[in-house]
Design an enzyme around this catalytic site. Structure first.
Site, PDB file in Angstrom:
ATOM      1  N   CYS A   1      -9.807   0.466 -14.906  1.00  0.00           N
ATOM      2  CA  CYS A   1      -9.224   1.260 -13.919  1.00  0.00           C
ATOM      3  C   CYS A   1      -7.707   0.691 -13.212  1.00  0.00           C
ATOM      4  CB  CYS A   1     -10.208   1.502 -12.687  1.00  0.00           C
ATOM      5  SG  CYS A   1     -10.811   0.068 -11.797  1.00  0.00           S
TER       6      CYS A   1
ATOM      7  N   HIS B   1       0.876  -1.241  -0.193  1.00  0.00           N
ATOM      8  CA  HIS B   1      -0.084   0.056   0.042  1.00  0.00           C
ATOM      9  C   HIS B   1       0.802   1.226  -0.025  1.00  0.00           C
ATOM     10  CE1 HIS B   1      -3.379  -2.337  -0.193  1.00  0.00           C
ATOM     11  NE2 HIS B   1      -3.879  -1.191  -0.714  1.00  0.00           N
TER      12      HIS B   1
HETATM   13  C1  PEP Z   1      -7.225  -3.903 -10.408  1.00  0.00           C
HETATM   14  O1  PEP Z   1      -7.234  -4.999  -9.746  1.00  0.00           O
HETATM   15  O2  PEP Z   1      -7.119  -3.722 -11.431  1.00  0.00           O
HETATM   16  C2  PEP Z   1      -7.907  -2.839  -9.329  1.00  0.00           C
HETATM   17  C3  PEP Z   1      -8.074  -1.798 -10.009  1.00  0.00           C
HETATM   18  O3  PEP Z   1      -8.121  -3.089  -8.310  1.00  0.00           O
HETATM   19  P1  PEP Z   1      -6.852  -3.087  -7.142  1.00  0.00           P
HETATM   20  O4  PEP Z   1      -5.378  -2.857  -7.704  1.00  0.00           O
HETATM   21  O5  PEP Z   1      -7.310  -2.235  -6.057  1.00  0.00           O
HETATM   22  O6  PEP Z   1      -6.930  -4.535  -6.699  1.00  0.00           O
END
Ligand code: PEP
Ligand code: MG
Length: 758
Positions: A685, A372
């Site tokens: 995303c 994180h």
């Molecule tokens: C993903 O898995 O692409 C995503 C956007 O979620 P995270 O990176 O928070 O798992």
């Protein structure tokens, strides 16, 4: 009755403290110190040798030897008994020194009349910086207590020697020269970008100010108290970190505990306190002794434990010093304008303690891109290099450092050439940034007039102002788990409502897609139990947890519904693997909407419900799913790891497969086509949306909503505005069926040939 050794040493330390605190030059004080020691130990001679550049021990002060030898007599490390003590960093006590095979007679000192000798190394930072010697005419058998007394005194003298007043501090640098030569260190790229600045240790090494104590009982009580506090905090850390990382960290933390619980270690600290040191000086002394012993061990495993030992002693010192009102991380100190933070690892909230405006880069000994702190650093646009072996040992506070996040390397004390090259690189970037800033209010429209929505990925309230700064259309992914992770317990409905309201206020009417709690795998909550799974990425995580614990999801949905009263509300569910999961989650949302209505609450002006598509199975249930959702957002980070069976956190394979490859592009194309046919809004995303070349390809596939971290908006907008879609679509149609591992180079060449700005 004769006074005990500890009484002698306490009395001596008291006198030494007075001398140290008194006026005069460092040389004057050293002269007084040797006279005091000789008198107190009933010895004819006391001499202090100081290590000078080139591994030479110079006689700096003496009581009893000929004064004319001071600053004249010099011994190489290993030469004579004094050189032997320095070479082995251990005390030597001899009743008949002259018969020792290493004895080297120095006529200028007049030492032939002295038969017995006891000497101890003066140690600082794990290195010998001098030798303290006592001699007697008689063949005296020095007791163990006397040797210990002398070691304690040497600890106090180390302060004087290393103060830079006797000899220039540069001369105290390690003799292997490692601390002064430029070093290039390899790591892994966690966040791209270049940072130039000076090193600041996240957990600064503590400089012990008060060495001599009045009352050993008070110091022992302070030690007990600090040990207890340290044990508690280690237990807490152990639980949190163990849940979050498992394996490697467990081993490190077990070692911590081992040291912290070691009875011998504690006993040695207590003894040092009995001899008159403060608790913190005692910890430092024992730490130096152990460090020296361990550095002589050739076994690499044990040597590695040296770092753990350093950590634990530093931690205990923090607890001791903190009780006195200072200490903690460097966040609470005055930071240089251009700080490069160096640490083993760091929690996301710890990074937030720092003044962002002063941070230029981050160097971690641990780390993976999904950590994180790395995600957060990306949002804050701070370059990060992780897995830099021995960073804490090889980088010193205030060392000039260049963090090259693009290539996963760190330059410590770089040469002027290197510095100039990186400074030029930063300048080019600054020019580019200015271009992006100037584009803030220009529309994200292709050359062929296709509008594209560029959205932000966010996870903190502090990210929301980036909407204004970048001119982004809205927030395409708000990771709600971030605030959950930063708190000591689950935030209640009230706290969540207040946070979501603030986010919506700050967004000033721009859309915000709230993704419900996506914890598990690498994102664990310190207060939630996890089963210690073998394969947590495919384990009990995300919506699987929140459907199993519906109260948690309902509380979050309740808060979102309350915050979204009379506003546009977008809710997205993560890690959905089948339509039934989405339907269940929606049913919970319906219950909360009903409850809200029954309580007299106002409904959202507009409610849009969607799902992440990041588990491959969902793509084969789209016809059933599409009826139940208003939008879909592809999470390419998780999707890629599942599609290629390649753990996204495992550096060895995470970059083995390319998202710009025929299988991934074909897969994305089939999702896009079906969403477009059904009229369901589609976005992406994952990290690929923020890379201009990858984003170009997503546009070529037909995706028109891209969500990314703030620093990517400018570069992606520049790409969009330079792109003509029809030629790209034609070109891409030739790629889907190729047998290639990657089509990245082909696509890059296409972009270059067609003037697409990457
Ligand atoms: C993903 O898995 O692409 C995503 C956007 O979620 P995270 O990176 O928070 O798992
Ligand atoms: Mg994901």
């Amino acid at each position: 009755m004769l006074p005990s050794a500890s009484t002698i040493s306490r009395r001596l330390l008291g006198r030494l403290r007075d001398v140290m605190a008194g006026g005069g030059s460092a040389q004057d004080r050293l002269d007084k110190v040797v006279t005091l020691i000789a008198a107190d130990m009933v010895a004819e001679v006391c001499s202090c040798y100081v290590m000078r550049a080139g591994e030479v021990l110079e006689l700096f002060a003496t009581e009893g030897l000929l004064k004319s030898a001071v600053h004249e007599t010099r011994l190489r490390v290993g030469e004579g008994l004094v050189g032997d003590i320095a070479a082995h960093a251990r005390p030597l006590a001899l009743a008949d020194a002259q018969s020792h095979p290493r004895f080297a007679y120095r006529p200028e000192t007049g030492e032939e009349i002295f038969h017995s000798l006891v000497g101890v190394p003066i140690i600082r930072g794990g290195r010998v910086i001098g030798v303290l010697v006592v001699q007697n005419k008689s063949q005296r058998q020095y007791t163990e207590e006397e040797v210990e007394t002398l070691e304690t005194v040497a600890m106090v003298l180390a302060e004087l020697v290393s103060s830079g007043e006797l000899i220039n501090r540069d001369e105290l640098a390690p003799i292997d020269g490692n601390a002064v030569l430029p070093v290039r260190m390899e790591g892994v790229r966690l966040t791209a970008g270049i940072g130039i600045g000076v090193a600041v240790m996240h957990e600064p090494k503590i400089i012990v100010q008060k060495l001599v104590a009045e009352d050993p009982q008070v110091e022992l009580a302070r030690l007990r108290d600090a040990l207890n506090r340290m044990r508690n905090s280690l237990d807490e850390m152990f639980e949190a970190q163990d849940l979050a990382f498992g394996g490697e960290h467990r081993e490190v933390l077990e070692t911590y505990r081992m040291f912290a619980e070691d009875a011998g270690w504690r006993a040695r600290i207590s003894e040092a306190i009995q001899s008159g040191l403060t608790a913190e000086a005692a910890v430092q002394k024992v730490h130096e002794d152990t460090r020296i012993r361990m550095s002589q061990v050739s076994d690499p495993y044990l040597r590695e434990r040296l770092h753990d030992l350093e950590d634990i002693a530093n931690r205990l010192l923090q607890h001791l010093v903190r009780a006195g009102g200072s200490g903690g991380t460097a966040a609470g100190t005055e930071l240089p304008e251009n700080t490069i933070l160096v640490c083993r690892t760091m929690g996301p909230t710890e990074l937030l303690d720092y003044d962002r405006r002063r941070l230029r880069g981050l160097v971690l000994e641990d780390g993976s891109p999904t950590m994180h702190v790395a995600i957060l650093a990306r949002a804050l646009d701070i370059p990060v290099v992780g897995r830099v072996k021995d960073a804490l040992v090889r980088i010193d506070t205030m060392d000039p450092v260049v963090v090259d996040g693009d290539n996963g390397q760190v330059f410590v004390r770089p040469s002027d050439d290197i510095l100039d090259a990186f400074a030029a690189n930063l300048e080019t970037r600054a020019v580019k940034l200015a271009t992006y800033a100037a584009m803030r209010d220009l529309p994200a429209v292709t050359q062929c007039d296709q509008p594209v929505r560029l959205l932000l990925n966010a996870g903190l309230l502090a990210d929301v102002p980036q909407l204004e700064a970048t001119g982004a259309h809205g927030i395409g992914l708000y990771r709600t788990e971030m605030p959950f992770m930063a708190r000591p317990q689950l935030p209640d409905v009230w706290a969540q409502t207040s946070l979501y309201s603030k986010i919506l206020d700050a967004a000033q009417g721009k859309p915000v897609v709230f993704r419900t709690l996506d914890v598990g795998s690498d994102k664990l909550l310190p207060y939630w139990d996890s089963a210690g799974e073998d394969n947590p990425a495919m384990g009990w995580r995300s919506i699987r947890i929140t459907l199993d614990r519906p109260a948690v999801l309902r509380h979050q949905l309740r808060a979102l519904v309350r915050a979204g009263a009379e506003r546009d509300l977008y809710i997205m569910f993560p890690m959905v693997a089948e339509a039934a999961e989405l339907i269940k989650a929606r049913a919970l949302l319906d219950m909360e909407l009903e409850r809200h209505r029954a309580e007299g609450g106002k409904p959202p002006a507009q409610l849009r419900v969607g799902t992440m598509l990041e588990v491959p199975s969902l793509a084969w249930q789209l016809p059933a799913l599409l009826k139940h959702v208003d939008f879909i957002s592809i999470g390419s980070n998780d999707l890629t790891q599942f599609l290629f069976a390649a753990d996204r956190g495992n550096m060895r394979i995470s970059e083995r497969y390319d998202v710009l490859s025929p299988p991934m592009l074909s897969y994305l194309r089939s999702i896009t086509d079906r969403c477009l046919d059904a009229g369901v809004q589609l976005s992406l995303c994952g990290e690929m949306a923020g890379r201009p070349l990858d984003a170009m390809v997503l546009l070529g596939l037909g995706i028109r909503n891209l969500s990314m971290s703030a620093p990517s908006i400018g570069p992606v907008k520049a790409m969009v505005r330079s792109l003509s879609l029809s030629r790209l679509e034609d070109y891409m149609s030739t790629l889907y069926d190729l047998p290639d591992h990657s089509v990245r180079d082909k696509l890059r060449n296409f972009a270059l040939d067609h003037g697409v700005q990457l």
